[in-house]
Write an enzyme that holds these catalytic residues in place. Structure first.
Site, mmCIF file in Angstrom:
data_model
loop_
_atom_site.group_PDB
_atom_site.id
_atom_site.type_symbol
_atom_site.label_atom_id
_atom_site.label_comp_id
_atom_site.label_asym_id
_atom_site.label_seq_id
_atom_site.Cartn_x
_atom_site.Cartn_y
_atom_site.Cartn_z
ATOM 1 N N ARG A 171 0.912 -1.159 0.084
ATOM 2 C CA ARG A 171 0.040 -0.027 -0.093
ATOM 3 C C ARG A 171 0.803 1.174 0.034
ATOM 4 O O ARG A 171 0.627 2.434 0.656
ATOM 5 C CB ARG A 171 -1.070 -0.086 1.337
ATOM 6 N N SER A 245 -10.150 -0.327 3.391
ATOM 7 C CA SER A 245 -9.623 -0.566 4.681
ATOM 8 C C SER A 245 -8.939 0.568 5.340
ATOM 9 O O SER A 245 -8.482 1.457 4.681
ATOM 10 C CB SER A 245 -8.427 -1.823 4.287
ATOM 11 N N GLU A 341 -4.404 3.984 6.464
ATOM 12 C CA GLU A 341 -4.104 3.453 4.919
ATOM 13 C C GLU A 341 -4.416 4.916 4.080
ATOM 14 O O GLU A 341 -3.547 5.398 3.192
ATOM 15 C CB GLU A 341 -4.923 2.595 4.526
HETATM 16 N N1 EPU Z 1 -11.052 -10.353 10.259
HETATM 17 C C1 EPU Z 1 -11.898 -10.487 11.534
HETATM 18 N N2 EPU Z 1 -12.772 -9.713 11.959
HETATM 19 C C2 EPU Z 1 -13.072 -8.460 11.175
HETATM 20 C C3 EPU Z 1 -12.315 -8.469 9.818
HETATM 21 C C4 EPU Z 1 -11.289 -9.323 9.433
HETATM 22 O O1 EPU Z 1 -11.554 -11.506 12.462
HETATM 23 O O2 EPU Z 1 -13.811 -7.810 11.458
HETATM 24 C C5 EPU Z 1 -10.255 -11.589 10.098
HETATM 25 C C6 EPU Z 1 -10.804 -12.507 8.719
HETATM 26 O O3 EPU Z 1 -11.554 -13.356 9.343
HETATM 27 C C7 EPU Z 1 -9.691 -12.951 8.075
HETATM 28 C C8 EPU Z 1 -8.608 -11.973 8.328
HETATM 29 O O4 EPU Z 1 -9.122 -11.090 9.447
HETATM 30 O O5 EPU Z 1 -9.253 -14.165 8.631
HETATM 31 C C9 EPU Z 1 -8.123 -10.842 7.305
HETATM 32 O O6 EPU Z 1 -9.377 -10.385 6.615
HETATM 33 P P1 EPU Z 1 -9.724 -10.128 5.248
HETATM 34 O O7 EPU Z 1 -9.567 -11.350 4.377
HETATM 35 O O8 EPU Z 1 -10.992 -9.434 5.142
HETATM 36 O O9 EPU Z 1 -8.704 -9.252 4.691
HETATM 37 P P2 EPU Z 1 -7.874 -7.825 5.166
HETATM 38 O O10 EPU Z 1 -6.787 -8.443 5.653
HETATM 39 O O11 EPU Z 1 -9.089 -7.283 6.367
HETATM 40 C C10 EPU Z 1 -6.824 -7.071 2.869
HETATM 41 C C11 EPU Z 1 -6.901 -5.693 2.382
HETATM 42 C C12 EPU Z 1 -7.953 -5.432 1.437
HETATM 43 C C13 EPU Z 1 -8.332 -6.737 0.532
HETATM 44 C C14 EPU Z 1 -8.306 -7.946 1.401
HETATM 45 C C15 EPU Z 1 -8.310 -9.205 0.540
HETATM 46 C C16 EPU Z 1 -5.334 -4.610 3.468
HETATM 47 C C17 EPU Z 1 -5.378 -3.305 4.587
HETATM 48 N N3 EPU Z 1 -6.558 -4.669 3.186
HETATM 49 O O12 EPU Z 1 -7.887 -6.924 3.851
HETATM 50 O O13 EPU Z 1 -7.718 -4.328 0.673
HETATM 51 O O14 EPU Z 1 -9.586 -6.438 -0.196
HETATM 52 O O15 EPU Z 1 -7.190 -8.315 2.000
HETATM 53 O O16 EPU Z 1 -7.072 -9.201 -0.285
HETATM 54 O O17 EPU Z 1 -4.362 -4.984 3.180
HETATM 55 C C18 EPU Z 1 -8.158 -2.047 0.969
HETATM 56 O O18 EPU Z 1 -6.939 -1.909 0.775
HETATM 57 O O19 EPU Z 1 -9.079 -0.979 0.940
HETATM 58 C C19 EPU Z 1 -8.827 -3.203 1.015
HETATM 59 C C20 EPU Z 1 -10.136 -3.418 0.919
#
Ligand code: EPU
Length: 345
Positions: A171, A245, A341
């Protein structure tokens, strides 16, 4: 010779509410809509705007506006998309910075040029995608990046930057660092490799494969899956203001991670190629009990704690107050500082 100001599309005291995906209220003293490279050069040569500080707006999808903006706001609306060339290894596609990113992804698939499907439905404009090296479901922009054109806001010269010059990180890019506010991305070129290989090593996609029994999906199917996954857990900014995010996933040392696992064994973490560990910020925020909570009219989305939302009529200050409160409680419980972010103005 400086050009006549009336040839530029200028609005004074313009509302920015429609120009930021959070839907936050703020006014630009001067908003200039830029439809071409020539118009941008006119701004550089302009006796007043040329020397004024600038804020570059793409889709406004990674921005928190906490106040009115004195800087000259440049709304980049440069259009156009085409196949620049095709060789045995790849299709090279070029798009104007003002094109909508998701529409570009859908268009490339319709043309039979797969490769961007994992990046479907990311809000914002094409020109904003390199700034924060957008990424989702195992693909980052840098993996499909060829080069970009940017115009230097001091000299008006166009420069072409390759991936190395953009210094892409998680990012992050040179446009968030020393080129911030100094240079405007006008065109982006993407390299879509042949033969196409799906990127499926992500839990949500593995689940889809198991549910549907489709183990070798085509690019269109991956696109449809990604759209469905995102719609299920991320709010549509057209209905609920948000900037995706709100925090980056923090990266810690294995020792720090072991210490946290000792106290919270179920913490979601991913080992990185360099030996460090990435933690799921959404999980950390969720574990602190923030999901669904609000401060004023700013809230934490019910289905994904990493996304802060505008519950209707929120100010940028309320969003920042909520973000600080979350940072404090995550630091208090885990000793980890979450880094926002979006760009906070
Ligand atoms: N989780 C929780 N509770 C929550 C949210 C997440 O326990 O409320 C856990 C989920 O169960 C999962 C883990 O955290 O095991 C990761 O969650 P998720 O797969 O939704 O991905 P993320 O790490 O939260 C990142 C990116 C997103 C992208 C997704 C999919 C960043 C900051 N965010 O989110 O990017 O769509 O992976 O690849 O790296 C963005 O940058 O705006 C964005 C949406």
């Amino acid at each position: 010779m400086p050009s006549v100001p009336t040839t530029l599309n200028v609005q004074q005291r313009a509302s920015l509410r429609e120009h930021n995906s959070f839907g936050l209220p703020a006014q630009a003293r001067t908003l200039v809509r830029i439809g071409s490279e020539a118009e941008l050069r006119r701004v550089v040569d302009h006796p007043e705007y040329g020397v004024a500080p600038k804020l570059v707006l793409g889709g406004g999808s990674n921005l928190v506006l906490t106040r009115d903006v004195d800087a000259v706001v440049l709304k980049i609306e440069i259009r156009g998309r085409r196949l620049l060339r095709e060789d045995p290894e790849a299709w090279i596609v070029e798009a104007g910075a003002g094109e909508n990113w998701h529409e570009l992804v859908a268009w490339t698939l319709e043309q039979g040029w797969p490769g961007l499907e994992n990046l479907a439905l990311i809000p914002g404009s094409v020109g904003a995608t390199p700034v924060q090296n957008i990424g989702a479901y195992g693909v980052e922009l840098k993996d499909r990046f060829e080069s970009l054109d940017a115009i230097d806001l001091v000299t008006g010269r166009t420069v072409q930057l390759d991936a190395a010059a953009c210094r892409f990180g998680y990012r992050d890019s040179v446009f968030k660092q020393h080129l911030a506010g100094k240079s405007v991305i006008t065109r982006v070129r993407l390299r879509l490799p042949k033969p196409w290989q799906p990127v499926l090593g992500y839990l949500d996609l593995e689940r889809r494969m198991a549910e549907t029994g489709v183990t070798q999906p085509d690019a269109r199917t991956v696109f449809d899956w990604i759209c469905a996954i995102r719609r299920a857990k991320l709010p549509d900014p057209k209905r609920i203001g948000n900037a995706g995010s709100f925090f980056k996933n923090p990266v810690v040392t294995p020792e720090q991670c072991r210490d946290i696992i000792g106290r919270d064994p179920e913490i979601v973490h991913y080992p990185m190629p360099d030996g460090s560990i990435k933690l799921a910020a959404g999980w950390l925020i969720d574990a602190c009990g923030w999901k669904g909570k609000s401060i004023g009219r700013a809230g934490v989305y019910e289905r994904q704690a990493l996304v802060l939302v505008n519950r209707g009529g929120a100010s940028g200050a309320e969003v920042v107050t909520l973000a600080r409160a979350i940072q404090e409680s995550v630091y208090g419980r885990f000793g980890i500082r979450l880094e926002p972010e979006p760009i906070i103005v």
